[in-house]
Design a protein around this motif. Structure first.
Motif, PDB file in Angstrom:
ATOM      1  N   ALA A 244    -113.904 -54.594 -20.190  1.00  8.69           N
ATOM      2  CA  ALA A 244    -112.453 -54.743 -20.175  1.00  8.69           C
ATOM      3  C   ALA A 244    -111.679 -53.266 -20.135  1.00  8.69           C
ATOM      4  N   SER A 245    -112.566 -52.385 -20.780  1.00  8.17           N
ATOM      5  CA  SER A 245    -111.834 -50.935 -20.829  1.00  8.17           C
ATOM      6  C   SER A 245    -112.012 -50.252 -19.635  1.00  8.17           C
ATOM      7  N   LEU A 246    -113.058 -50.462 -18.799  1.00 10.47           N
ATOM      8  CA  LEU A 246    -113.313 -49.778 -17.470  1.00 10.47           C
ATOM      9  C   LEU A 246    -112.172 -50.339 -16.441  1.00 10.47           C
ATOM     10  N   ASP A 247    -111.884 -51.811 -16.691  1.00 11.56           N
ATOM     11  CA  ASP A 247    -110.897 -52.402 -15.740  1.00 11.56           C
ATOM     12  C   ASP A 247    -109.529 -51.890 -16.140  1.00 11.56           C
ATOM     13  N   ALA A 248    -109.183 -51.619 -17.261  1.00  8.24           N
ATOM     14  CA  ALA A 248    -107.942 -50.944 -17.549  1.00  8.24           C
ATOM     15  C   ALA A 248    -107.891 -49.478 -17.333  1.00  8.24           C
ATOM     16  N   VAL A 274    -110.767 -55.270 -32.488  1.00  7.35           N
ATOM     17  CA  VAL A 274    -109.976 -54.379 -32.260  1.00  7.35           C
ATOM     18  C   VAL A 274    -110.184 -52.941 -32.273  1.00  7.35           C
ATOM     19  N   LEU A 275    -110.837 -52.802 -33.530  1.00  3.08           N
ATOM     20  CA  LEU A 275    -111.518 -51.036 -33.663  1.00  3.08           C
ATOM     21  C   LEU A 275    -112.394 -50.892 -32.773  1.00  3.08           C
ATOM     22  N   LEU A 276    -113.469 -51.772 -32.463  1.00  2.00           N
ATOM     23  CA  LEU A 276    -114.189 -51.465 -31.405  1.00  2.00           C
ATOM     24  C   LEU A 276    -113.697 -51.313 -30.047  1.00  2.00           C
ATOM     25  N   GLU A 277    -112.463 -51.812 -29.734  1.00  2.51           N
ATOM     26  CA  GLU A 277    -112.164 -51.626 -28.451  1.00  2.51           C
ATOM     27  C   GLU A 277    -111.436 -50.422 -28.519  1.00  2.51           C
ATOM     28  N   ARG A 278    -110.833 -49.830 -29.723  1.00  2.00           N
ATOM     29  CA  ARG A 278    -110.039 -48.458 -29.729  1.00  2.00           C
ATOM     30  C   ARG A 278    -111.275 -47.508 -29.481  1.00  2.00           C
ATOM     31  N   MET A 279    -112.431 -47.620 -30.327  1.00  2.00           N
ATOM     32  CA  MET A 279    -113.687 -46.831 -30.062  1.00  2.00           C
ATOM     33  C   MET A 279    -114.146 -46.513 -28.479  1.00  2.00           C
ATOM     34  N   ILE A 280    -114.086 -47.733 -27.799  1.00  2.00           N
ATOM     35  CA  ILE A 280    -114.731 -47.583 -26.720  1.00  2.00           C
ATOM     36  C   ILE A 280    -113.668 -47.042 -25.698  1.00  2.00           C
ATOM     37  N   GLY A 281    -112.358 -47.489 -26.038  1.00  2.00           N
ATOM     38  CA  GLY A 281    -111.099 -46.915 -25.180  1.00  2.00           C
ATOM     39  C   GLY A 281    -111.355 -45.355 -25.250  1.00  2.00           C
ATOM     40  N   ASN A 282    -111.100 -44.879 -26.585  1.00  2.00           N
ATOM     41  CA  ASN A 282    -111.448 -43.468 -26.677  1.00  2.00           C
ATOM     42  C   ASN A 282    -112.374 -42.652 -26.078  1.00  2.00           C
ATOM     43  N   LEU A 283    -113.804 -43.422 -26.180  1.00  2.00           N
ATOM     44  CA  LEU A 283    -114.853 -42.771 -25.313  1.00  2.00           C
ATOM     45  C   LEU A 283    -114.417 -42.793 -23.973  1.00  2.00           C
ATOM     46  N   ILE A 284    -114.006 -43.692 -23.353  1.00  2.00           N
ATOM     47  CA  ILE A 284    -113.867 -43.668 -21.938  1.00  2.00           C
ATOM     48  C   ILE A 284    -112.585 -42.634 -21.299  1.00  2.00           C
ATOM     49  N   ASP A 285    -111.509 -42.672 -22.086  1.00  2.00           N
ATOM     50  CA  ASP A 285    -110.449 -41.817 -22.121  1.00  2.00           C
ATOM     51  C   ASP A 285    -111.000 -40.210 -22.347  1.00  2.00           C
ATOM     52  N   PRO A 382    -127.287 -61.215 -33.220  1.00  2.00           N
ATOM     53  CA  PRO A 382    -127.839 -61.871 -31.965  1.00  2.00           C
ATOM     54  C   PRO A 382    -127.029 -63.196 -31.752  1.00  2.00           C
ATOM     55  N   THR A 383    -126.246 -63.592 -32.817  1.00  2.00           N
ATOM     56  CA  THR A 383    -125.244 -64.672 -32.438  1.00  2.00           C
ATOM     57  C   THR A 383    -123.979 -64.565 -32.086  1.00  2.00           C
ATOM     58  N   ALA A 384    -123.551 -63.211 -31.811  1.00  2.00           N
ATOM     59  CA  ALA A 384    -122.398 -62.951 -31.308  1.00  2.00           C
ATOM     60  C   ALA A 384    -122.253 -63.067 -29.724  1.00  2.00           C
ATOM     61  N   THR A 385    -121.035 -63.952 -29.516  1.00  2.00           N
ATOM     62  CA  THR A 385    -120.768 -64.122 -28.086  1.00  2.00           C
ATOM     63  C   THR A 385    -119.333 -64.092 -27.743  1.00  2.00           C
ATOM     64  N   GLY A 386    -118.994 -63.882 -26.491  1.00  2.00           N
ATOM     65  CA  GLY A 386    -117.555 -63.912 -26.415  1.00  2.00           C
ATOM     66  C   GLY A 386    -116.729 -63.078 -27.079  1.00  2.00           C
ATOM     67  N   GLY A 387    -117.235 -61.810 -26.790  1.00  2.00           N
ATOM     68  CA  GLY A 387    -116.612 -60.665 -27.313  1.00  2.00           C
ATOM     69  C   GLY A 387    -115.210 -60.272 -26.467  1.00  2.00           C
ATOM     70  N   GLY A 388    -115.092 -60.344 -25.256  1.00  2.00           N
ATOM     71  CA  GLY A 388    -113.923 -59.974 -24.526  1.00  2.00           C
ATOM     72  C   GLY A 388    -112.887 -61.102 -24.701  1.00  2.00           C
ATOM     73  N   ASP A 389    -112.943 -62.300 -24.859  1.00  2.00           N
ATOM     74  CA  ASP A 389    -112.150 -63.224 -25.270  1.00  2.00           C
ATOM     75  C   ASP A 389    -111.379 -62.957 -26.833  1.00  2.00           C
ATOM     76  N   GLN A 390    -112.283 -62.594 -27.698  1.00  2.00           N
ATOM     77  CA  GLN A 390    -112.004 -62.303 -29.291  1.00  2.00           C
ATOM     78  C   GLN A 390    -111.257 -61.148 -28.860  1.00  2.00           C
ATOM     79  N   VAL A 391    -111.464 -60.190 -28.433  1.00  2.00           N
ATOM     80  CA  VAL A 391    -110.603 -58.744 -28.134  1.00  2.00           C
ATOM     81  C   VAL A 391    -109.115 -59.020 -27.921  1.00  2.00           C
TER      82      VAL A 391
END
Length: 407
Positions: A244-248, A274-285, A382-391
């Motif tokens: 999602a961050s690369l698309d943005a 949300v914090l994970l999204e900010r972390m990855i967004g800052n890395l890409i930026d 291992p039980t985490a799925t659907g991360g994009g929808d949750q973000v």
């Protein structure tokens, strides 16, 4: 009132026990001797055991008087002898009790002396653990474990205080510049009779300064939120968040002429999406902002050794290996100093804070041909799925702060 030491009390108790036992034994012997003495040896009837010569029958009165006299002499001699023996035994018991009590209490004295030598500046000394394993050795291990926890707590406190002092100083410096700019623009413009154009120019300068201060404050709030820890955890997938961050950021990478390569394997984690999204967004930026024209950006996700791993690398200017870690400090853009750019210098600081809040690790390596190679690993879920929808759901539910750019 005299206060005896533990050693003196323990020795006194042992001596008192020996004295009481000796006195009881002496008294019991004195009481029992008159009941049993001589009666098994006096035969007033003149009978004897078979096979033994018959003695001359003595006079009964003489034998009774003799028995009474011997018994009286024996009892009178018993008390002084028993008393002397009791005094000797009690004295010996007191000496031995003092020595034994000292040896038993020696580990406690060692613990006490070690505790007295410890201070906030010296927490490295530990209590020696004695053998065999008993209550005192267990006490020594407990004290050592407590000292280990105190040392870690003091080290963490010092690290946080140093970080807060540095952060406060840097924040004050960063906010002083736009305030000074706005004040100067206002003073220069109002010094006289400004025209409409001059007022508009001043308003533009003040607005730019306010925008800069707002970005700084937003970054500070997000950094403080990350450092405060997580109040709730939800399953998320780093691969979905990266996609999602690369698309943005697709328009920016295209405008910069960057070649983007990605290999996104599932990397499920548990945390704040949300914090994970900010972390990855800052890395890409950060990888886009400090890249070179026509450069390259690569980002991979996956799992290894029970950890979710995110790796991002980019081309750019050459960075000395010893400078890489300084980029994690607030308001530092490079070369360990504040360099005035269009970034704030909070991006990688927020990345580190979010990583630590998720019990993760971050490693920065300066590439030999220029740029950075950043690796982050978080606990695997291992039980985490659907991360994009949750973000996306969390983005609608929360007031999400913007990506804070800059190394």
């Amino acid at each position: 009132m005299v206060r005896l030491t533990a050693r003196a009390r323990l020795a006194s108790l042992q001596t008192a026990l020996v004295l009481a036992a000796g006195a009881a034994l002496t008294g019991l012997t004195y009481l029992l001797m008159p009941r049993r003495a001589f009666f098994t040896h006096l035969d007033l009837t003149g009978s004897a055991l078979p096979g033994t010569p018959q003695p001359m029958p003595p006079q009964a009165g003489d034998l009774r008087a003799l028995a009474d006299r011997v018994q009286a002499d024996t009892l009178s001699a018993l008390l002084p002898q028993a008393g002397l023996a009791l005094v000797v035994v009690t004295t010996l018991a007191a000496v031995l009790s003092w020595v034994v009590a000292g040896r038993v209490l020696r580990p406690i004295r060692v613990i006490s002396s070690t505790a007295l030598r410890l201070s906030a500046e010296n927490l490295t000394e530990r209590v020696p653990v004695t053998t065999p394993a008993d209550e005192l050795s267990a006490l020594a291990r407990t004290v050592n474990d407590m000292l280990d926890r105190i040392q870690r707590g003091v080290a963490e406190r010092d690290r946080i205080l140093d970080s807060q002092r540095l952060f406060t100083a840097n924040a004050a410096h960063e906010l002083r510049t736009p305030l000074t700019t706005a004040r100067t623009a206002i003073d220069v413009t109002l010094d006289g009779h400004p025209s409409r154009a001059e007022l508009l120019t001043m308003a533009g300068d003040v607005r730019d300064a306010v925008d800069h201060m707002q970005r700084v404050l937003d970054g500070l709030l997000l950094l403080a939120r990350s450092q405060a820890g997580l109040t709730a955890r939800q399953p998320a997938d780093l691969a979905a968040i990266v996609a999602a961050s690369l698309d943005a950021a697709a328009a920016r990478t295209t405008a910069a002429g960057l070649t983007v390569g990605s290999e996104l394997r599932p990397a499920p984690v548990s945390g704040e999406p949300v914090l994970l999204e900010r972390m990855i967004g800052n890395l890409i930026d950060n990888a886009i902002r400090y890249n070179q024209a026509g450069g390259h950006l690569a980002i991979d996700t996956g799992t290894a050794a029970g950890r979710a791993v995110l790796r991002i690398s980019n081309t750019g200017r050459k960075i000395r290996p010893d400078e890489a870690q300084t980029l994690l400090e607030p308001f530092v853009h490079g070369q360990g100093t504040r360099v005035r750019t269009d970034g704030l210098g909070l991006g990688l600081s927020i990345v580190r804070a979010v990583t630590l809040a998720h019990r993760g690790r971050i490693a920065l390596v300066a590439r030999t041909d220029g740029g950075l190679d950043i690796t982050i690993d978080l606990p695997h879920n291992p039980t985490a799925t659907g991360g994009g929808d949750q973000v996306q759901r969390r983005r609608r539910d929360l007031d999400v702060l913007p990506v804070v750019a800059g190394q």
